[in-house]
Design a protein around this motif. Structure first.
Motif, mmCIF file in Angstrom:
data_model
loop_
_atom_site.group_PDB
_atom_site.id
_atom_site.type_symbol
_atom_site.label_atom_id
_atom_site.label_comp_id
_atom_site.label_asym_id
_atom_site.label_seq_id
_atom_site.Cartn_x
_atom_site.Cartn_y
_atom_site.Cartn_z
ATOM 1 N N GLU A 50 27.405 56.995 60.362
ATOM 2 C CA GLU A 50 28.477 57.728 61.048
ATOM 3 C C GLU A 50 28.014 58.239 62.407
ATOM 4 O O GLU A 50 28.229 59.396 62.773
ATOM 5 C CB GLU A 50 28.991 58.867 60.169
ATOM 6 C CG GLU A 50 29.570 58.396 58.840
ATOM 7 C CD GLU A 50 30.065 59.528 57.965
ATOM 8 O OE1 GLU A 50 29.970 60.701 58.389
ATOM 9 O OE2 GLU A 50 30.535 59.264 56.836
ATOM 10 N N VAL A 51 27.385 57.355 63.173
ATOM 11 C CA VAL A 51 26.894 57.713 64.505
ATOM 12 C C VAL A 51 28.068 58.065 65.403
ATOM 13 O O VAL A 51 29.056 57.325 65.477
ATOM 14 C CB VAL A 51 26.094 56.550 65.114
ATOM 15 C CG1 VAL A 51 25.679 56.870 66.547
ATOM 16 C CG2 VAL A 51 24.875 56.250 64.260
ATOM 17 N N SER A 52 27.959 59.199 66.108
ATOM 18 C CA SER A 52 29.069 59.657 66.948
ATOM 19 C C SER A 52 28.546 60.368 68.190
ATOM 20 O O SER A 52 27.335 60.413 68.442
ATOM 21 C CB SER A 52 30.010 60.566 66.150
ATOM 22 O OG SER A 52 29.319 61.691 65.646
ATOM 23 N N THR A 53 29.447 60.947 68.928
ATOM 24 C CA THR A 53 29.161 61.518 70.248
ATOM 25 C C THR A 53 28.123 62.637 70.181
ATOM 26 O O THR A 53 28.143 63.476 69.274
ATOM 27 C CB THR A 53 30.468 62.068 70.856
ATOM 28 O OG1 THR A 53 31.442 61.021 70.873
ATOM 29 C CG2 THR A 53 30.231 62.566 72.267
ATOM 30 N N ASN A 54 27.208 62.605 71.166
ATOM 31 C CA ASN A 54 26.211 63.652 71.402
ATOM 32 C C ASN A 54 25.163 63.766 70.306
ATOM 33 O O ASN A 54 24.436 64.765 70.256
ATOM 34 C CB ASN A 54 26.889 65.012 71.601
ATOM 35 C CG ASN A 54 27.682 65.075 72.896
ATOM 36 O OD1 ASN A 54 27.300 64.461 73.898
ATOM 37 N ND2 ASN A 54 28.794 65.789 72.878
ATOM 38 N N GLN A 55 25.039 62.783 69.458
ATOM 39 C CA GLN A 55 24.014 62.827 68.426
ATOM 40 C C GLN A 55 22.687 62.250 68.927
ATOM 41 O O GLN A 55 22.636 61.474 69.881
ATOM 42 C CB GLN A 55 24.471 62.045 67.190
ATOM 43 C CG GLN A 55 25.572 62.712 66.401
ATOM 44 C CD GLN A 55 25.898 61.969 65.125
ATOM 45 O OE1 GLN A 55 25.830 60.747 65.060
ATOM 46 N NE2 GLN A 55 26.257 62.709 64.087
ATOM 47 N N THR A 56 21.623 62.636 68.237
ATOM 48 C CA THR A 56 20.317 62.033 68.434
ATOM 49 C C THR A 56 20.049 61.100 67.265
ATOM 50 O O THR A 56 20.123 61.514 66.107
ATOM 51 C CB THR A 56 19.212 63.104 68.516
ATOM 52 O OG1 THR A 56 19.476 63.971 69.631
ATOM 53 C CG2 THR A 56 17.853 62.452 68.699
ATOM 54 N N VAL A 57 19.765 59.847 67.578
ATOM 55 C CA VAL A 57 19.633 58.809 66.564
ATOM 56 C C VAL A 57 18.245 58.183 66.666
ATOM 57 O O VAL A 57 17.757 57.898 67.759
ATOM 58 C CB VAL A 57 20.712 57.713 66.755
ATOM 59 C CG1 VAL A 57 20.552 56.617 65.714
ATOM 60 C CG2 VAL A 57 22.109 58.324 66.708
#
Length: 289
Positions: free
Chosen positions: A141-148
């Motif tokens: 569920e990668v989304s805006t402003n995340q660190t991955v």
């Protein structure tokens, strides 16, 4: 026909094999073979002949939900184990590094390419890399402003990083070596999403190396353990790297106490590939690897 045949981990040979039904133009290497198997998956080609029965199951609960990778006919295993080889767990079909390729359940498994202007190299990515890497981001569920953080810098891992930026991630870290200390220094509380693109084959720790050698486990989970340790509390772990059976030393305490969400799956290529066809035709840069 001629086909590239796996003999052992140091030897492959071009041999004469029986003629199946579909010609193959382009394919990539497969790492899931046992002795005597044809190498290759992620194929594209021209339909040369249609057999008498090409229909997929279509009737099980999974097919009706378009969860084709989970079909009861093509993936009947309940525990993830079959004959001890990942490629044979879901069929063991001859691979695509051959002059011809048989495609079982072709009415669902084949994606028709109706634009002659599309290059083979672009269309080939629909058979795995583009779709699998997107699915990795979906699972996390990668989304805006995340660190991955993405474990594994092969084609799937690198394309996963591109998709993560496309979906709005502010920082993406791609790692191949032991990253836990480096990530803790870069991101104080851990990453929002950790994505395992490595799978079961590669043991870093002596414990997994020895136990796999003694057949005390089937899978190494060093990369998966690093994902669990490096993700923040309440974060998400996506498992797109393939796992076969059983592993020891799973950090279940960290997973539970940190309140993590973990999801894993094989890619639903049929569904995602169809949805990406429009982007390929328009020549969008994200679809070029």
């Amino acid at each position: 026909m001629r086909a590239l045949v796996f003999r052992d981990i140091t030897s492959v040979q071009v041999e004469q094999m029986p003629l199946p039904m579909t010609s193959t133009y382009t394919t990539t290497r497969c790492e899931k073979c046992v002795k005597g198997d044809n190498l290759g998956h992620e194929s594209m080609g021209i339909v040369h002949e249609i057999g008498p029965i090409v229909s997929a199951c279509g009737t099980c609960d999974y097919c009706r939900r378009e969860e084709f990778s989970l079909c009861d006919c093509t993936n009947p295993s309940a525990d993830g184990m079959d004959d001890g080889t990942d490629s044979h767990m879901t069929g063991g079909y001859p691979g695509g590094q051959a002059e011809y390729l048989r495609v079982p359940y072709a009415d669902v498994n084949c994606l028709k390419i109706d634009d002659e202007n599309l290059k083979d190299e672009s269309v080939l990515l629909l058979s795995d890399v583009l779709c699998t890497s997107w699915h990795a981001c979906e699972l996390g569920e990668v989304s805006t402003n995340q660190t991955v953080a993405v474990w594994g810098a092969g084609p799937i891992g690198l394309m996963t990083a591109k998709w993560a930026f496309f979906r709005g991630a502010k920082t993406v870290i791609v790692v191949d070596l032991d990253p836990t200390k480096a990530i803790s220094e870069m991101v104080m509380h851990g990453v929002d999403v950790a994505i395992d693109c490595v799978g079961f084959r590669y043991a870093k720790a002596w414990t997994h190396t020895i136990e796999k050698g003694l057949f005390l486990e089937t899978d190494s989970i060093d990369s998966l353990s690093e994902c669990i340790i490096s993700v923040r509390k309440g974060g998400k772990v996506s498992v797109i790297g393939d796992y076969l059976g059983y592993a020891n030393h799973f950090p279940i305490g960290a997973m539970m106490e940190k309140g993590l969400t973990m999801r894993g799956d094989s890619c639903l290529l049929n569904v995602i590939g169809r949805s990406f066809m429009g982007g390929l035709k328009k020549g969008k840069s994200i679809f070029r690897f």
